[in-house]
Motif scaffolding. Structure first.
Motif, PDB file in Angstrom:
ATOM      1  N   MET A   1       0.841  -1.202   0.000  1.00  0.00           N
ATOM      2  CA  MET A   1       0.000   0.000   0.000  1.00  0.00           C
ATOM      3  C   MET A   1       0.874   1.249   0.000  1.00  0.00           C
ATOM      4  O   MET A   1       1.596   1.514   0.955  1.00  0.00           O
ATOM      5  CB  MET A   1      -0.860  -0.015   1.268  1.00  0.00           C
ATOM      6  CG  MET A   1      -1.775   1.164   1.405  1.00  0.00           C
ATOM      7  SD  MET A   1      -3.023   1.257   0.141  1.00  0.00           S
ATOM      8  CE  MET A   1      -3.570  -0.440   0.067  1.00  0.00           C
ATOM      9  N   SER A  32       5.179   1.199  -1.222  1.00  0.00           N
ATOM     10  CA  SER A  32       4.500   0.039  -0.660  1.00  0.00           C
ATOM     11  C   SER A  32       5.507  -0.972  -0.113  1.00  0.00           C
ATOM     12  O   SER A  32       6.575  -1.183  -0.678  1.00  0.00           O
ATOM     13  CB  SER A  32       3.665  -0.608  -1.759  1.00  0.00           C
ATOM     14  OG  SER A  32       2.977  -1.710  -1.244  1.00  0.00           O
ATOM     15  N   PHE A  66      -4.181   6.463   0.604  1.00  0.00           N
ATOM     16  CA  PHE A  66      -3.667   5.102   0.734  1.00  0.00           C
ATOM     17  C   PHE A  66      -3.879   4.481  -0.635  1.00  0.00           C
ATOM     18  O   PHE A  66      -5.008   4.193  -1.020  1.00  0.00           O
ATOM     19  CB  PHE A  66      -4.462   4.301   1.776  1.00  0.00           C
ATOM     20  CG  PHE A  66      -4.137   4.649   3.202  1.00  0.00           C
ATOM     21  CD1 PHE A  66      -3.287   5.692   3.519  1.00  0.00           C
ATOM     22  CD2 PHE A  66      -4.675   3.914   4.240  1.00  0.00           C
ATOM     23  CE1 PHE A  66      -2.989   6.013   4.832  1.00  0.00           C
ATOM     24  CE2 PHE A  66      -4.386   4.222   5.560  1.00  0.00           C
ATOM     25  CZ  PHE A  66      -3.545   5.276   5.855  1.00  0.00           C
ATOM     26  N   GLY A  80      -8.074   0.880   7.872  1.00  0.00           N
ATOM     27  CA  GLY A  80      -7.298  -0.356   7.808  1.00  0.00           C
ATOM     28  C   GLY A  80      -5.866  -0.153   8.269  1.00  0.00           C
ATOM     29  O   GLY A  80      -4.916  -0.473   7.575  1.00  0.00           O
ATOM     30  N   LYS A 155      -5.046  -7.661  10.276  1.00  0.00           N
ATOM     31  CA  LYS A 155      -4.474  -7.605   8.921  1.00  0.00           C
ATOM     32  C   LYS A 155      -4.627  -6.205   8.334  1.00  0.00           C
ATOM     33  O   LYS A 155      -5.324  -5.992   7.332  1.00  0.00           O
ATOM     34  CB  LYS A 155      -5.154  -8.623   8.004  1.00  0.00           C
ATOM     35  CG  LYS A 155      -5.137 -10.041   8.553  1.00  0.00           C
ATOM     36  CD  LYS A 155      -4.366 -10.944   7.641  1.00  0.00           C
ATOM     37  CE  LYS A 155      -3.748 -12.070   8.385  1.00  0.00           C
ATOM     38  NZ  LYS A 155      -4.292 -13.341   8.322  1.00  0.00           N
ATOM     39  N   ARG A 157      -3.681  -2.561   6.459  1.00  0.00           N
ATOM     40  CA  ARG A 157      -2.937  -2.233   5.238  1.00  0.00           C
ATOM     41  C   ARG A 157      -1.629  -1.534   5.594  1.00  0.00           C
ATOM     42  O   ARG A 157      -0.666  -1.575   4.835  1.00  0.00           O
ATOM     43  CB  ARG A 157      -3.766  -1.306   4.348  1.00  0.00           C
ATOM     44  CG  ARG A 157      -5.096  -1.924   3.932  1.00  0.00           C
ATOM     45  CD  ARG A 157      -5.744  -1.101   2.859  1.00  0.00           C
ATOM     46  NE  ARG A 157      -6.380   0.110   3.388  1.00  0.00           N
ATOM     47  CZ  ARG A 157      -7.016   0.989   2.630  1.00  0.00           C
ATOM     48  NH1 ARG A 157      -7.069   0.831   1.333  1.00  0.00           N
ATOM     49  NH2 ARG A 157      -7.589   2.043   3.172  1.00  0.00           N
ATOM     50  N   ILE A 189       4.288  -5.662   5.242  1.00  0.00           N
ATOM     51  CA  ILE A 189       3.313  -4.604   5.423  1.00  0.00           C
ATOM     52  C   ILE A 189       4.021  -3.248   5.412  1.00  0.00           C
ATOM     53  O   ILE A 189       5.126  -3.124   5.942  1.00  0.00           O
ATOM     54  CB  ILE A 189       2.533  -4.818   6.741  1.00  0.00           C
ATOM     55  CG1 ILE A 189       1.473  -3.758   6.926  1.00  0.00           C
ATOM     56  CG2 ILE A 189       3.456  -4.834   7.947  1.00  0.00           C
ATOM     57  CD1 ILE A 189       0.583  -4.025   8.120  1.00  0.00           C
ATOM     58  N   THR A 190       3.405  -2.281   4.779  1.00  0.00           N
ATOM     59  CA  THR A 190       3.974  -0.932   4.776  1.00  0.00           C
ATOM     60  C   THR A 190       3.973  -0.423   6.218  1.00  0.00           C
ATOM     61  O   THR A 190       2.942  -0.407   6.868  1.00  0.00           O
ATOM     62  CB  THR A 190       3.124   0.015   3.914  1.00  0.00           C
ATOM     63  OG1 THR A 190       2.904  -0.599   2.657  1.00  0.00           O
ATOM     64  CG2 THR A 190       3.803   1.356   3.738  1.00  0.00           C
TER      65      THR A 190
END
Lengths: 352, 352
Positions: A1, A32, A66, A80, A155, A157, A189-190
């Motif tokens: 992301m 990302s 995002f 998120g 979970k 983003r 993950i970012t």
């Protein structure tokens, strides 16, 4: 992301109407899957930026994206994100298991799935044997792991960490920063984390954003930023022992500190602020003379102090090259390691 | 200004000099004990005012109550007794009409009245004050204004409030409450007094009169509770709420899963103290229904245990002082048992 901040500004107004600009016209693009450090001294607006990305603060101006979605006006729970607070904010009355399960209870998922996810997260952060304890029975590092598990269990983003290591002792800090890096690599993950510790930021981040008084100073990979600071603030902020800054003069393509010629440079004649990192000096017979004022032997290296046109200057040199009690030495600066800054704007003029 | 401060400084120095001179003199002449007091003695001096007052007004009466309860036929005018008894006075009190069980011609006893007030008004007032405290905490403008309003009952004379209550709950359609009920199409209720069609006083129903007492108790007790709950809610770390917000926790779950558990020690404290307070209900009965402790024409009594104790005290028949002591010890035992039960329950329910 990918996260994009466009002209992000936050102004706080206190009761008597005094306005404080915490974040000023910030433009950043965060790639990302990267681990990004928001770095700056306290009060520079880094936590405010993080909280705006989280949605806990509403920006005064500007937009947050995002990916392709604009989230500026979105409520925090709809973005998120997972956020780890500086003091973890684990609910003290719940066990570790309940803490990690808490975000899932608000989602519409099956109980078995929730338990499976909780166990997966506990395994990821290595706290499986602590699930039935209360936060007060955990050490700082363990609490930190639980906080990360709680943030990741939905979970999200994006993972946001606010000063994640500042409440840990020195050894745990080293261990946890490797741990954070590992978790980020595994989950891809970012991640954005806020810190005031330049060493911490440099050691684990893929990219650093340096802020001062709410203004972006430089965005770059850690080593790149260390070697080529854009301005005098970044140069001073990174590095330990800190960079030496002294007044210098360029005349006929030669840089002088006082009357000592330091080396050839190719910039316009004039007065400059000269920055040289302590480790970029080396003992060299062809160099300039300095009078040593103090010597500190610190194992592998030796730190010497000398006076350079009225400024106390540090040089980190090979221990073998300095004898105890030595008072004079010839030094030169490694190529490309002299940073010249404009005296008034503080912007870099050249790295020579 | 600085001259005055200098003068003060000089005077203080002079006193210090004199002080140390006197001390030195006394120590040198073996009279150091006059100035060097042991710590326990100093502590005693500071504790003395409270200890003296407590002894006269609390400790001595308690001891005296236990002494009185074993006297038989104690006559307070000539200070004589006819004998000693262990349980005699307790048995007399418990067998007394209207103490434990209602006698044949009435509908209630002081014990039943007190328990009704405790068991109904305490839960209602705690629940209401919690909700009001949470509501007050979530508004910003006018919070102080409402806080003051809700606190007013605490600083108002309870007899005055009782008289106002009696006026507000006036029967017929002239009373404020009945008029308000009329707006919703509810017929006037005979709260505190009642007549039949021939103008003969018959008294309101028991529950109508009792509900006035309960409403009074709830309303008066809320002031302190709201203040305690509001301060403890404000003491909760904001980060717990931010963490819950990011997880999209609904308001109701935040209240039940975070706010309530985190202030549970305070809730427990309030339950205990307000139960004790409700057991001691007295002024409200006097203020609303007068000395008789019942509405005119009523076939029941609204007296509470404390009211009953005062009845014995005001009545100088020999032996009554011992009965007052016995009933106050029964009240004490009741409160003690309830408190112990609550402490046992709280071990499981109150967090950390």
């Amino acid at each position: 992301m990918e996260i994009r901040l466009e002209h992000l500004t936050k102004i706080f107004t206190d009761k008597s109407g005094i306005e404080t600009t915490a974040v000023n016209d910030l433009d950043i693009v965060i790639e990302s899957g990267k681990l990004i450090a928001l770095l700056g001294p306290s009060g520079c607006g880094k936590s405010t930026t993080l909280f705006m990305i989280a949605g806990l603060h509403k920006p005064t101006e500007g937009k947050i994206f995002f990916g392709d979605d604009e989230v500026t006006k979105l409520a925090p729970e709809k973005r998120g994100i997972g956020l780890v607070f500086q003091n973890y904010a684990l609910y003290p009355h719940m066990t570790v298991r309940q803490n990690i399960m808490f975000p899932l209870e608000n989602l519409r998922i099956k109980r078995e799935d929730a338990i499976a996810r909780m166990n997966e997260m506990a395994a990821l952060v290595n706290i499986k044997e602590l699930l039935d304890r209360k936060p007060a029975q955990l050490s700082g590092g363990q609490q930190q792991r639980v906080a990360i598990a709680r943030a990741l269990v939905k979970k999200p983003r994006v993972l946001l960490l606010d000063e994640p290591l500042s409440n840990l002792d020195a050894r745990l800090r080293l261990q946890m920063r490797e741990e954070i890096k590992r978790i980020q690599r595994e989950t891809q993950i970012t991640t954005i984390f806020v810190t005031h510790d330049q060493e911490e930021a440099m050691s684990i981040s893929d990219q650093m954003v340096v802020l001062n008084f709410g203004v972006k100073q430089q965005v770059d990979a850690p080593q790149e930023m260390y070697n080529n600071p854009d301005n005098i603030f970044v140069a001073k902020f990174l590095g330990n022992p800190p960079i030496n800054i002294f007044k210098g003069k360029v005349k006929n393509n030669t840089l002088y500190a006082g009357k000592t010629p330091i080396g050839p440079v190719e910039v316009q004649d004039g007065q400059y602020d000269v920055g040289v990192r302590p480790e970029d000096f080396r003992v060299d017979d062809k160099g300039f003379d300095v009078n040593i004022t103090e010597i500190f032997h610190i194992g592998r290296d030796t730190l010497i102090h000398f006076d350079e046109s009225g400024t106390d200057t540090r040089a980190l040199v090979d221990s073998d090259s300095i004898l105890p009690g030595q008072t004079k030495v010839k030094l030169s600066v490694k190529k490309g390691k002299i940073h010249l800054f404009d005296e008034t704007s503080g912007l870099v003029v050249g790295h020579v | 200004m600085s001259k005055i401060k200098d003068a003060f400084w000089a005077v203080r120095n002079w006193f210090k000099k004199i002080n140390s001179k006197i001390t030195d003199f006394l120590v040198n002449h073996k009279m150091g004990f006059l100035v060097h007091w042991p710590d326990w003695f100093k502590a005693l001096i500071f504790l003395a005012p409270a200890l003296i007052l407590l002894s006269i007004f609390i400790f001595y009466p308690i001891v005296n109550a236990f002494k009185l309860v074993i006297y038989e036929g104690y006559n307070q005018t000539d200070n004589t007794i006819t004998g000693y008894t262990v349980f005699g006075n307790f048995i007399t009190v418990l067998n007394e009409d209207n103490f434990l069980l209602p006698s044949s011609h009435t509908q209630s006893s002081v014990m039943i009245n007190t328990l009704i007030i405790v068991l109904i008004s305490v839960p209602i007032s705690i629940l209401l004050s919690l909700l009001i405290a949470v509501a007050l905490n979530s508004i910003k403008p006018l919070r102080n204004f409402f806080q003051t309003i809700y606190f007013l009952p605490y600083v108002t004379n309870s007899i005055a409030i009782g008289l106002v209550f009696a006026y507000m709950f006036k029967s017929g359609d002239s009373g404020l409450i009945n008029r308000m009920l009329g707006w919703f199409g509810i017929d006037p209720i005979a709260w505190v007094s009642n007549w039949n069609n021939n103008g003969v006083i018959i008294g309101p129903t028991f529950w109508a009169a009792m509900s006035v007492l309960i409403i009074y108790g709830v309303w008066q007790a809320m002031a302190f509770k709201i203040m305690v709950f509001l301060t403890s809610i404000q003491g909760i770390d904001k980060q717990y709420y931010q963490a819950a917000e990011i997880d999209g926790t609904p308001k109701r779950r935040i209240f039940s899963k975070i706010t309530i558990p985190l202030i549970s020690p305070m809730i427990f404290y309030i339950i205990i103290t307000s139960m004790i307070g409700a057991f001691k209900t007295y002024e409200s009965v006097i203020a609303i229904f007068g000395d008789s402790g019942a509405p005119a024409g009523a076939t029941y009594t609204l007296k509470t245990i404390v009211f009953y104790i005062y009845d014995y005290l005001n009545n100088s028949t020999p032996g009554n002082l011992s009965l007052a002591a016995a009933s106050s010890i029964i009240l004490f035992a009741f409160i003690l048992v309830l408190t112990l039960i609550q402490m046992q329950i709280s071990k499981k329910r109150v967090h950390y």
